[in-house]
Enzyme design. Sequence first.
Site, mmCIF file in Angstrom:
data_model
loop_
_atom_site.group_PDB
_atom_site.id
_atom_site.type_symbol
_atom_site.label_atom_id
_atom_site.label_comp_id
_atom_site.label_asym_id
_atom_site.label_seq_id
_atom_site.Cartn_x
_atom_site.Cartn_y
_atom_site.Cartn_z
ATOM 1 N N ASP A 62 0.839 -1.199 0.000
ATOM 2 C CA ASP A 62 0.000 0.000 0.000
ATOM 3 C C ASP A 62 0.868 1.240 0.000
ATOM 4 O O ASP A 62 1.983 1.212 0.541
ATOM 5 C CB ASP A 62 -0.824 0.055 1.295
ATOM 6 C CG ASP A 62 -2.251 -0.377 1.098
ATOM 7 O OD1 ASP A 62 -2.542 -1.043 0.090
ATOM 8 O OD2 ASP A 62 -3.080 -0.048 1.965
ATOM 9 N N TYR A 65 2.039 4.797 1.615
ATOM 10 C CA TYR A 65 1.981 5.357 2.967
ATOM 11 C C TYR A 65 0.722 6.209 3.092
ATOM 12 O O TYR A 65 0.299 6.855 2.139
ATOM 13 C CB TYR A 65 3.208 6.234 3.226
ATOM 14 C CG TYR A 65 4.529 5.491 3.228
ATOM 15 C CD1 TYR A 65 4.772 4.452 4.120
ATOM 16 C CD2 TYR A 65 5.546 5.857 2.346
ATOM 17 C CE1 TYR A 65 5.994 3.795 4.130
ATOM 18 C CE2 TYR A 65 6.778 5.197 2.352
ATOM 19 C CZ TYR A 65 6.991 4.172 3.249
ATOM 20 O OH TYR A 65 8.202 3.525 3.256
ATOM 21 N N PHE A 78 7.876 2.275 -0.750
ATOM 22 C CA PHE A 78 8.886 2.446 0.309
ATOM 23 C C PHE A 78 9.499 3.855 0.346
ATOM 24 O O PHE A 78 10.153 4.226 1.311
ATOM 25 C CB PHE A 78 10.014 1.403 0.202
ATOM 26 C CG PHE A 78 9.572 0.004 0.478
ATOM 27 C CD1 PHE A 78 9.234 -0.393 1.771
ATOM 28 C CD2 PHE A 78 9.481 -0.939 -0.537
ATOM 29 C CE1 PHE A 78 8.811 -1.696 2.042
ATOM 30 C CE2 PHE A 78 9.062 -2.237 -0.283
ATOM 31 C CZ PHE A 78 8.727 -2.609 1.007
ATOM 32 N N HIS A 119 9.998 -9.377 5.180
ATOM 33 C CA HIS A 119 9.762 -7.941 4.968
ATOM 34 C C HIS A 119 10.733 -7.106 5.804
ATOM 35 O O HIS A 119 11.154 -7.538 6.882
ATOM 36 C CB HIS A 119 8.317 -7.616 5.363
ATOM 37 C CG HIS A 119 7.815 -6.318 4.859
ATOM 38 N ND1 HIS A 119 8.012 -5.128 5.541
ATOM 39 C CD2 HIS A 119 7.138 -5.992 3.731
ATOM 40 C CE1 HIS A 119 7.450 -4.146 4.858
ATOM 41 N NE2 HIS A 119 6.916 -4.629 3.746
#
Length: 220
Positions: free
Chosen positions: A65, A67, A78, A187
Amino acid sequence: MDVKIEPGWKAQLQEEFNKDYFIKLSEFVKNEYNTQRIFPPGKLIFNAFNQCTFENLKVVILGQDPYHGPGQAHGLCFSVNDGIAFPPSLRNIFKELNQDMGKPIPETGNLIDWAKQGVLLLNATLTVRAQTAGSHQKKGWEIFTDAVIQKISSEKENVVFLLWGNYAISKSKFIDQNKHLVLTSVHPSPLSASRGFFGNKHFSRTNEFLISKGLEPIKW
């Protein structure tokens, strides 16, 4: 329908843009921008594609998704805008890059330089409501981004896919691993980074692969 996106990607994806699911998705997204606070800004929804052309593509990093905090999302997974504090996962990405390749921790979390070198920073879902993680999941974005991954797999060669975490790893089924390199790990979030993200050496391994294929490495 006419989507404003880099011409190389448009040629590859026009078939998707004309499908019923994408037309319904577009109507949903347009209504959300008209009635809610949505990230990233509308003009940056396809920023990952506009910064990393289809022709230049060498590496795919997959997020989930955007931020959902003010000023963070700008269409690259990211990555955050200049002047925004590093989110925890991005901080850990920089830590691994430092350990792997000796790169100093940068002053900005803006990864646009990676994108311009051929790193597609692709979120599976390209929009989100402010402060509401996952709010635009299962509206059609995942169908579109799965199609993007499949198109890259079929139309390109020697692309490195960096799949971090179970969600990203689940997309490996769309990738022809005889043509491409798929690197997986947990992750980079604080919950899992110490269980195998740190030490995965994905950045150096990516460059070793690119060099072995006669391609320019990424200046991470």
